[in-house]
Design a protein around this motif. Structure first.
Motif, PDB file in Angstrom:
ATOM      1  N   CYS A  45       0.907  -0.918   0.076  1.00 60.43           N
ATOM      2  CA  CYS A  45       0.048  -0.226   0.211  1.00 60.43           C
ATOM      3  C   CYS A  45       0.750   1.087   0.059  1.00 60.43           C
ATOM      4  O   CYS A  45       1.622   1.419   1.172  1.00 60.43           O
ATOM      5  CB  CYS A  45      -1.115   0.067   1.316  1.00 60.43           C
ATOM      6  N   ALA A  46       0.598   2.085  -0.643  1.00 57.47           N
ATOM      7  CA  ALA A  46       1.149   3.560  -1.067  1.00 57.47           C
ATOM      8  C   ALA A  46       1.593   4.098   0.123  1.00 57.47           C
ATOM      9  O   ALA A  46       2.069   5.045   0.323  1.00 57.47           O
ATOM     10  CB  ALA A  46       1.196   3.979  -2.428  1.00 57.47           C
TER      11      ALA A  46
ATOM     12  N   ARG B 219      -7.616   5.150  -8.714  1.00 54.43           N
ATOM     13  CA  ARG B 219      -7.026   5.495  -9.388  1.00 54.43           C
ATOM     14  C   ARG B 219      -7.154   6.961  -8.915  1.00 54.43           C
ATOM     15  O   ARG B 219      -7.813   7.039  -8.111  1.00 54.43           O
ATOM     16  CB  ARG B 219      -8.176   5.579 -10.205  1.00 54.43           C
ATOM     17  N   VAL B 220      -6.026   7.453  -9.637  1.00 60.27           N
ATOM     18  CA  VAL B 220      -5.469   8.789  -9.193  1.00 60.27           C
ATOM     19  C   VAL B 220      -5.583  10.429  -9.675  1.00 60.27           C
ATOM     20  O   VAL B 220      -5.572  10.808  -9.575  1.00 60.27           O
ATOM     21  CB  VAL B 220      -4.783   8.699  -8.032  1.00 60.27           C
ATOM     22  N   VAL B 221      -6.705   9.560 -10.969  1.00 57.48           N
ATOM     23  CA  VAL B 221      -6.522  10.899 -11.704  1.00 57.48           C
ATOM     24  C   VAL B 221      -7.907  10.506 -12.338  1.00 57.48           C
ATOM     25  O   VAL B 221      -8.430   9.999 -11.810  1.00 57.48           O
ATOM     26  CB  VAL B 221      -5.648  10.554 -13.257  1.00 57.48           C
TER      27      VAL B 221
ATOM     28  N   TYR C  55      -2.015   5.303 -11.731  1.00 53.94           N
ATOM     29  CA  TYR C  55      -2.741   4.703  -9.544  1.00 53.94           C
ATOM     30  C   TYR C  55      -2.014   4.236  -9.190  1.00 53.94           C
ATOM     31  O   TYR C  55      -0.740   4.801  -8.886  1.00 53.94           O
ATOM     32  CB  TYR C  55      -3.492   3.037 -10.628  1.00 53.94           C
ATOM     33  N   GLU C  56      -2.561   3.267  -7.433  1.00 50.83           N
ATOM     34  CA  GLU C  56      -1.599   3.250  -6.323  1.00 50.83           C
ATOM     35  C   GLU C  56      -2.159   2.442  -5.967  1.00 50.83           C
ATOM     36  O   GLU C  56      -3.012   2.008  -6.031  1.00 50.83           O
ATOM     37  CB  GLU C  56      -1.897   4.777  -5.525  1.00 50.83           C
TER      38      GLU C  56
END
Length: 218
Positions: free
Chosen positions: A149-150, A161-163, A177-178
């Motif tokens: 886990c980041a 998803r981070v966008v 993604y992370e």
């Protein structure tokens, strides 16, 4: 745990599925198994969906840049035609195929081939991804891999998803993604919370001091 056949009759086929979230090592594990079969003298064919051109048009490439030559296919049915002489068929990013991939994989295994499938088991909303649940159900061997886990450093099996995109299929990597653990997963879109992933570098090692060692000769 790596659930991989240690012995199987050479005239029989079977299905292996390697699944997990982003950055868990699915493609790397598929490549490892393919290389072992190649070393054993078996004819190996690697295919991937044409939509996945992140790293190469002609190779299957893991996030750590391990690669093998591969064939791009537009549809699952093409796989049967392109692998007629293969003993081992490796299919990467299986979640991007339609449900026909399930019938295709069964046909290959029933024809005496070892079929190794890798893919995301969940999408960015944490829901089963495309044909993957069906492939998991029909497989003789299943391996679920986990990332780190980041955000928390715990075991991660979700792809965050981070966008800003709500498209079901968004082919991406570290920019989109992370890896997240359950308690850090915030579907469907969240801001980036982990540190950027740094490349491996050669560690700095302090120089060894020379020591005068007296050796007594008898």
């Amino acid at each position: 745990m790596i659930n991989e056949p240690s012995f199987a009759p050479k005239d029989y086929g079977w299905i292996e599925v390697v699944c997990g979230g982003m950055f868990s090592g699915k493609t790397e594990e598929l490549i490892r198994r393919a290389k072992r079969a190649h070393i054993a003298g078996q004819n190996v064919v690697v295919v991937k969906p044409a939509i996945d051109k992140r790293y190469s048009d002609t190779e299957v490439v893991s996030h750590n840049e391990t690669a093998l030559p591969s064939i791009l296919v537009d549809t699952a049915d093409q796989i049967v035609l392109l692998t007629s002489n293969a003993k081992v068929v490796c299919i990467d990013e299986a979640q991007f195929f339609d449900e026909r991939i399930v019938d295709v994989v069964n046909v290959l295994a029933n024809d005496g081939k070892r079929v190794i499938v890798a893919g995301l088991d969940m999408d960015f909303e944490g829901k089963p991804f495309g044909p993957m649940p069906y492939l998991l159900a029909i497989a003789e061997y299943v391996t679920k891999l986990h990332a780190v886990c980041a955000e928390s450093g715990a075991m991660a099996n979700f792809s965050q998803r981070v966008v800003e995109s709500t498209e079901k299929v968004l082919v991406g990597e570290y920019d989109s993604y992370e890896p997240r653990a359950r308690h850090c997963f915030r579907p469907s879109i969240d801001r980036r919370r982990g540190r950027p992933i740094r490349p491996f570098t050669t560690p700095k090692v302090a120089p060894l001091e020379e020591e005068n060692i007296n050796i007594e000769q008898s």
